[in-house]
Write a protein that holds these residues in place. Structure first.
Motif, short mmCIF file in Angstrom:
data_model
loop_
_atom_site.label_atom_id
_atom_site.label_comp_id
_atom_site.label_asym_id
_atom_site.label_seq_id
_atom_site.Cartn_x
_atom_site.Cartn_y
_atom_site.Cartn_z
N ILE A 39 42.86 -20.74 -86.41
CA ILE A 39 42.12 -21.88 -85.86
C ILE A 39 41.54 -21.53 -84.49
O ILE A 39 40.43 -21.93 -84.16
CB ILE A 39 43.03 -23.13 -85.79
CG1 ILE A 39 43.28 -23.65 -87.20
CG2 ILE A 39 42.41 -24.21 -84.92
CD1 ILE A 39 44.31 -24.76 -87.28
N ARG A 40 42.28 -20.77 -83.71
CA ARG A 40 41.78 -20.38 -82.38
C ARG A 40 40.47 -19.60 -82.45
O ARG A 40 39.64 -19.67 -81.56
CB ARG A 40 42.82 -19.53 -81.66
CG ARG A 40 43.95 -20.34 -81.13
CD ARG A 40 44.85 -19.50 -80.23
NE ARG A 40 46.04 -20.27 -79.96
CZ ARG A 40 47.26 -19.92 -80.32
NH1 ARG A 40 47.47 -18.80 -80.95
NH2 ARG A 40 48.28 -20.70 -80.05
N ASP A 46 35.79 -29.62 -84.63
CA ASP A 46 37.05 -30.35 -84.75
C ASP A 46 37.49 -30.49 -86.20
O ASP A 46 38.55 -31.03 -86.48
CB ASP A 46 36.91 -31.75 -84.13
CG ASP A 46 36.83 -31.69 -82.61
OD1 ASP A 46 37.29 -30.69 -82.02
OD2 ASP A 46 36.30 -32.65 -82.01
N ILE A 47 36.66 -30.01 -87.10
CA ILE A 47 36.96 -30.06 -88.53
C ILE A 47 37.36 -28.67 -88.99
O ILE A 47 36.67 -27.68 -88.74
CB ILE A 47 35.75 -30.57 -89.33
CG1 ILE A 47 35.42 -31.99 -88.88
CG2 ILE A 47 36.03 -30.52 -90.82
CD1 ILE A 47 34.16 -32.55 -89.47
N LEU A 48 38.51 -28.59 -89.67
CA LEU A 48 39.02 -27.31 -90.14
C LEU A 48 38.20 -26.79 -91.32
O LEU A 48 37.74 -27.58 -92.15
CB LEU A 48 40.48 -27.46 -90.56
CG LEU A 48 41.45 -27.87 -89.46
CD1 LEU A 48 42.82 -28.16 -90.03
CD2 LEU A 48 41.54 -26.79 -88.39
N SER A 49 38.06 -25.48 -91.40
CA SER A 49 37.33 -24.87 -92.51
C SER A 49 38.11 -25.06 -93.81
O SER A 49 39.32 -25.30 -93.81
CB SER A 49 37.11 -23.37 -92.24
OG SER A 49 38.35 -22.69 -92.35
N GLU A 50 37.42 -24.92 -94.91
CA GLU A 50 38.05 -25.07 -96.24
C GLU A 50 39.14 -24.02 -96.44
O GLU A 50 40.17 -24.30 -97.06
CB GLU A 50 37.01 -24.98 -97.35
CG GLU A 50 36.06 -26.16 -97.38
CD GLU A 50 36.78 -27.49 -97.61
OE1 GLU A 50 37.71 -27.55 -98.43
OE2 GLU A 50 36.39 -28.47 -96.95
N ASP A 51 38.93 -22.80 -95.92
CA ASP A 51 39.95 -21.75 -96.04
C ASP A 51 41.24 -22.14 -95.32
O ASP A 51 42.33 -21.93 -95.84
CB ASP A 51 39.43 -20.43 -95.44
CG ASP A 51 38.34 -19.79 -96.29
OD1 ASP A 51 38.16 -20.21 -97.45
OD2 ASP A 51 37.67 -18.88 -95.78
N ILE A 52 41.10 -22.70 -94.15
CA ILE A 52 42.28 -23.10 -93.38
C ILE A 52 42.97 -24.30 -94.04
O ILE A 52 44.19 -24.35 -94.12
CB ILE A 52 41.91 -23.37 -91.91
CG1 ILE A 52 41.57 -22.05 -91.22
CG2 ILE A 52 43.05 -24.09 -91.18
CD1 ILE A 52 41.08 -22.15 -89.81
N VAL A 53 42.20 -25.23 -94.54
CA VAL A 53 42.77 -26.38 -95.26
C VAL A 53 43.57 -25.88 -96.46
O VAL A 53 44.67 -26.37 -96.74
CB VAL A 53 41.67 -27.38 -95.68
CG1 VAL A 53 42.21 -28.44 -96.63
CG2 VAL A 53 41.05 -28.02 -94.44
N ALA A 54 43.05 -24.87 -97.15
CA ALA A 54 43.76 -24.30 -98.30
C ALA A 54 45.06 -23.62 -97.86
O ALA A 54 46.09 -23.72 -98.54
CB ALA A 54 42.86 -23.31 -99.04
N GLU A 55 45.03 -22.94 -96.72
CA GLU A 55 46.25 -22.30 -96.21
C GLU A 55 47.30 -23.33 -95.82
O GLU A 55 48.50 -23.11 -96.01
CB GLU A 55 45.92 -21.40 -95.02
CG GLU A 55 45.28 -20.10 -95.44
CD GLU A 55 45.22 -19.10 -94.31
OE1 GLU A 55 46.28 -18.85 -93.68
OE2 GLU A 55 44.14 -18.57 -94.07
N ASN A 93 41.55 -32.31 -89.75
CA ASN A 93 41.46 -32.55 -88.32
C ASN A 93 42.16 -31.45 -87.53
O ASN A 93 43.38 -31.29 -87.60
CB ASN A 93 42.08 -33.92 -88.01
CG ASN A 93 41.88 -34.33 -86.59
OD1 ASN A 93 42.17 -33.58 -85.66
ND2 ASN A 93 41.40 -35.54 -86.40
N LYS A 94 41.38 -30.71 -86.77
CA LYS A 94 41.90 -29.59 -85.98
C LYS A 94 42.95 -30.06 -84.98
O LYS A 94 44.01 -29.43 -84.85
CB LYS A 94 40.73 -28.92 -85.24
CG LYS A 94 41.12 -27.76 -84.36
CD LYS A 94 39.86 -27.20 -83.70
CE LYS A 94 40.15 -26.07 -82.78
NZ LYS A 94 38.91 -25.53 -82.18
#
Length: 118
Positions: A39-40, A46-55, A93-94
């Motif tokens: 995320i850094r 302020d919106i997380l990427s789809e890859d991060i949401v999946a993680e 939400n980041k």
């Protein structure tokens, strides 16, 4: 929203120092930190990427597996309930994830401070 100031009470009130080993709780923290690092380096959105949401979703599954392997451990079940509800509320939400990560760090710190077992 999780309040890191309440992490101390959560650890003490749920007897987590006896119920959960440091290695189990740190394993979960490691997964949280891995996502935090990504995320850094994400753009300033302020919106997380789809890859991060999946993680995050996968981290949730991994934690459920840890609890499932030790399903008689009431302290671990209480921790799972507390954190799983928080993970579900992150959405994309980041800032919610950052707050969640700080709360997990606080739980690990108080767990160790109060003599969490190795």
């Amino acid at each position: 929203m999780l309040d890191i100031n309440k992490a101390k009470d959560f650890v003490k009130n749920n007897n987590l120092t006896r119920a959960i080993t440091t290695s189990k709780i740190r394993k979960f923290l490691s997964a949280v930190n891995k996502i935090s690092n990504k995320i850094r380096y994400q753009n300033n959105s302020d919106i997380l990427s789809e890859d991060i949401v999946a993680e995050i979703a996968y981290m949730r599954v991994q934690f459920a597996y840890i609890v499932g392997k030790d399903n008689k451990n009431e302290g671990l079940k209480k921790l799972h309930k507390e954190l799983d509800d928080a993970i579900a509320n992150i959405n994309k939400n980041k800032n919610e994830f950052i707050n969640f990560a700080k709360y997990v760090e606080a739980i690990v710190a108080y767990h160790k401070f109060y003599g969490g077992r190795d």
